[in-house]
Motif scaffolding. Structure first.
Motif, mmCIF file in Angstrom:
data_model
loop_
_atom_site.group_PDB
_atom_site.id
_atom_site.type_symbol
_atom_site.label_atom_id
_atom_site.label_comp_id
_atom_site.label_asym_id
_atom_site.label_seq_id
_atom_site.Cartn_x
_atom_site.Cartn_y
_atom_site.Cartn_z
ATOM 1 N N LEU A 1 38.232 44.850 38.208
ATOM 2 C CA LEU A 1 38.981 45.177 39.891
ATOM 3 C C LEU A 1 40.309 44.907 39.897
ATOM 4 O O LEU A 1 41.130 45.168 40.469
ATOM 5 C CB LEU A 1 38.220 44.705 40.571
ATOM 6 C CG LEU A 1 37.027 45.300 40.851
ATOM 7 C CD1 LEU A 1 36.633 44.274 41.691
ATOM 8 C CD2 LEU A 1 36.954 46.998 40.893
ATOM 9 N N LYS A 2 41.075 43.890 38.367
ATOM 10 C CA LYS A 2 42.642 43.697 38.449
ATOM 11 C C LYS A 2 42.661 43.106 39.820
ATOM 12 O O LYS A 2 43.803 43.408 40.728
ATOM 13 C CB LYS A 2 43.379 44.580 38.344
ATOM 14 C CG LYS A 2 42.649 46.047 36.672
ATOM 15 C CD LYS A 2 44.046 46.713 36.619
ATOM 16 C CE LYS A 2 44.020 47.340 34.716
ATOM 17 N NZ LYS A 2 43.131 46.584 34.318
ATOM 18 N N VAL A 3 41.465 42.318 39.962
ATOM 19 C CA VAL A 3 42.586 41.362 41.606
ATOM 20 C C VAL A 3 44.129 40.387 40.834
ATOM 21 O O VAL A 3 44.421 40.468 40.048
ATOM 22 C CB VAL A 3 41.170 40.678 41.479
ATOM 23 C CG1 VAL A 3 40.239 41.319 42.640
ATOM 24 C CG2 VAL A 3 40.946 39.317 41.103
ATOM 25 N N ASP A 4 44.199 39.620 42.348
ATOM 26 C CA ASP A 4 45.021 39.090 41.889
ATOM 27 C C ASP A 4 45.828 37.957 41.601
ATOM 28 O O ASP A 4 46.063 37.425 40.806
ATOM 29 C CB ASP A 4 46.281 39.320 43.164
ATOM 30 C CG ASP A 4 46.759 40.108 43.209
ATOM 31 O OD1 ASP A 4 47.511 41.775 42.919
ATOM 32 O OD2 ASP A 4 46.188 42.203 44.993
ATOM 33 N N TYR A 5 44.522 37.009 42.335
ATOM 34 C CA TYR A 5 43.781 35.668 42.221
ATOM 35 C C TYR A 5 42.375 35.717 42.173
ATOM 36 O O TYR A 5 41.562 36.350 42.593
ATOM 37 C CB TYR A 5 44.093 34.665 43.662
ATOM 38 C CG TYR A 5 46.027 35.227 43.352
ATOM 39 C CD1 TYR A 5 46.791 33.981 42.602
ATOM 40 C CD2 TYR A 5 46.210 35.749 44.377
ATOM 41 C CE1 TYR A 5 47.785 33.846 43.521
ATOM 42 C CE2 TYR A 5 47.995 35.600 44.606
ATOM 43 C CZ TYR A 5 48.407 35.230 44.017
ATOM 44 O OH TYR A 5 49.574 35.165 43.929
ATOM 45 N N ALA A 6 41.806 34.706 40.688
ATOM 46 C CA ALA A 6 40.512 34.398 40.587
ATOM 47 C C ALA A 6 40.670 32.516 40.849
ATOM 48 O O ALA A 6 40.787 31.761 40.319
ATOM 49 C CB ALA A 6 41.021 34.534 39.183
ATOM 50 N N GLY A 7 39.712 32.372 41.773
ATOM 51 C CA GLY A 7 39.272 31.663 42.116
ATOM 52 C C GLY A 7 38.211 30.800 41.536
ATOM 53 O O GLY A 7 37.033 30.934 41.617
ATOM 54 N N PHE A 8 38.709 29.290 40.676
ATOM 55 C CA PHE A 8 37.242 28.298 40.420
ATOM 56 C C PHE A 8 37.247 27.094 41.784
ATOM 57 O O PHE A 8 38.647 26.308 41.150
ATOM 58 C CB PHE A 8 37.940 27.776 38.962
ATOM 59 C CG PHE A 8 38.008 29.513 38.604
ATOM 60 C CD1 PHE A 8 36.802 30.253 37.667
ATOM 61 C CD2 PHE A 8 38.789 29.340 38.390
ATOM 62 C CE1 PHE A 8 37.229 31.282 37.330
ATOM 63 C CE2 PHE A 8 39.796 30.855 37.453
ATOM 64 C CZ PHE A 8 37.882 31.420 36.519
ATOM 65 N N VAL A 9 36.231 26.766 41.898
ATOM 66 C CA VAL A 9 35.346 25.743 42.984
ATOM 67 C C VAL A 9 35.462 24.481 42.282
ATOM 68 O O VAL A 9 34.501 23.573 41.281
ATOM 69 C CB VAL A 9 34.554 26.236 43.939
ATOM 70 C CG1 VAL A 9 34.375 25.066 44.816
ATOM 71 C CG2 VAL A 9 34.830 27.279 44.445
ATOM 72 N N PHE A 10 36.591 23.516 42.107
ATOM 73 C CA PHE A 10 35.952 22.266 41.534
ATOM 74 C C PHE A 10 35.063 21.107 42.488
ATOM 75 O O PHE A 10 35.792 19.709 42.292
ATOM 76 C CB PHE A 10 36.807 21.490 41.205
ATOM 77 C CG PHE A 10 37.782 22.768 39.791
ATOM 78 C CD1 PHE A 10 36.890 22.974 38.762
ATOM 79 C CD2 PHE A 10 39.045 23.489 39.716
ATOM 80 C CE1 PHE A 10 37.069 23.619 37.437
ATOM 81 C CE2 PHE A 10 38.382 23.674 38.726
ATOM 82 C CZ PHE A 10 38.297 24.539 38.061
ATOM 83 N N ALA A 11 34.669 21.903 43.476
ATOM 84 C CA ALA A 11 34.822 20.709 44.964
ATOM 85 C C ALA A 11 33.177 20.899 45.072
ATOM 86 O O ALA A 11 32.802 22.032 44.468
ATOM 87 C CB ALA A 11 35.265 21.201 46.425
ATOM 88 N N PRO A 12 32.123 19.780 45.790
ATOM 89 C CA PRO A 12 31.161 19.649 46.030
ATOM 90 C C PRO A 12 31.048 20.995 46.552
ATOM 91 O O PRO A 12 31.810 21.713 47.756
ATOM 92 C CB PRO A 12 30.754 18.870 47.479
ATOM 93 C CG PRO A 12 32.171 17.937 46.418
ATOM 94 C CD PRO A 12 32.733 18.044 46.434
ATOM 95 N N SER A 13 29.990 22.050 46.181
ATOM 96 C CA SER A 13 29.555 23.440 47.110
ATOM 97 C C SER A 13 28.304 24.054 45.394
ATOM 98 O O SER A 13 28.579 23.275 44.574
ATOM 99 C CB SER A 13 31.123 23.719 46.558
ATOM 100 O OG SER A 13 30.544 25.439 46.740
ATOM 101 N N ARG A 14 27.662 24.740 46.676
ATOM 102 C CA ARG A 14 27.186 25.739 45.611
ATOM 103 C C ARG A 14 27.819 26.516 44.265
ATOM 104 O O ARG A 14 26.855 27.360 43.028
ATOM 105 C CB ARG A 14 26.005 26.687 46.258
ATOM 106 C CG ARG A 14 26.571 27.641 46.772
ATOM 107 C CD ARG A 14 25.174 28.410 47.725
ATOM 108 N NE ARG A 14 26.175 28.998 48.715
ATOM 109 C CZ ARG A 14 26.261 30.613 48.593
ATOM 110 N NH1 ARG A 14 26.271 31.271 46.905
ATOM 111 N NH2 ARG A 14 27.334 31.471 49.335
#
Length: 202
Positions: A21-34
């Motif tokens: 999809l060539k999105v602009d930003y990819a987010g990776f979560v390093f905090a308490p979360s599923r």
């Protein structure tokens, strides 16, 4: 054109989806979360990420040395601070851009954003005890007549059905979605595709 961030990536197929999809930003979560992943897991995912997509690390009330370690090991482009970090704690990350998340409860929340010397303000819904990823919207009417000096990244309950209206009302720099492009707690390519198409049709 409004930028698109897809957050909470945690599987190889999620990377395949954002690459297609060539999105602009990819987010990776390093905090308490599923959706939380380790630095080691992120490293493997990032190795397969299109180099044109910027990497965002999401942290909640994390120690600066841990954040710097992630920046160095993973080559993060953006740090998203999604906790209760005070204005004096958001500096000192060098070349890495910093976005500060503000949980919008009312007009006073938006005023608090002015205290932060950051590269972007991410506006999210406020749910007691949670630091984002709720899938809930906040009252966008609160943004009427408000123009923050920092670029705005709009989050909180966005999906393909409401993102156009939200963009027209808020006029953000970027939109951030996670829950709104999932089915059964996992990223859904068709929902992601529809979301991106709606944003880019404006």
């Amino acid at each position: 054109m409004v930028k698109v961030k897809i957050c909470g990536l945690r599987r190889p197929q999620d990377i395949e989806y954002v690459n297609r999809l060539k999105v602009d930003y990819a987010g990776f979560v390093f905090a308490p979360s599923r959706r939380r992943i380790s630095f080691e897991e992120a490293e493997k995912l990032i190795a397969a990420l299109d180099k044109a997509i910027k990497k965002v690390g999401v942290f909640v009330n994390e120690r600066p040395d841990v954040i710097m370690k992630a920046c160095e090991e993973l080559g993060l482009d953006v740090i998203q601070l999604h906790g209760d970090e005070p204005p004096e704690s958001v500096r000192g990350y060098g070349r890495v851009s910093v976005w500060k998340a503000i949980r919008v409860e009312g007009a006073d929340s938006l005023k608090a954003a002015e205290d932060y010397e950051v590269d972007g303000i991410l506006l999210d819904s406020s749910v007691k005890g949670l630091y984002g990823g709720t899938g809930l919207r906040f009252d966008l009417d609160l943004m009427e007549g408000v123009r923050l000096r920092q670029p705005v990244i709009l989050a909180g309950g966005l999906d393909a059905g409401n993102v156009r209206e939200a963009i027209l009302k808020v006029k953000p720099y970027a939109v951030d979605v996670s829950t709104g492009v999932e089915t059964g707690g996992y990223k859904d390519f068709e929902k992601m595709k529809k979301f991106v198409e709606r944003v880019r049709s404006l």
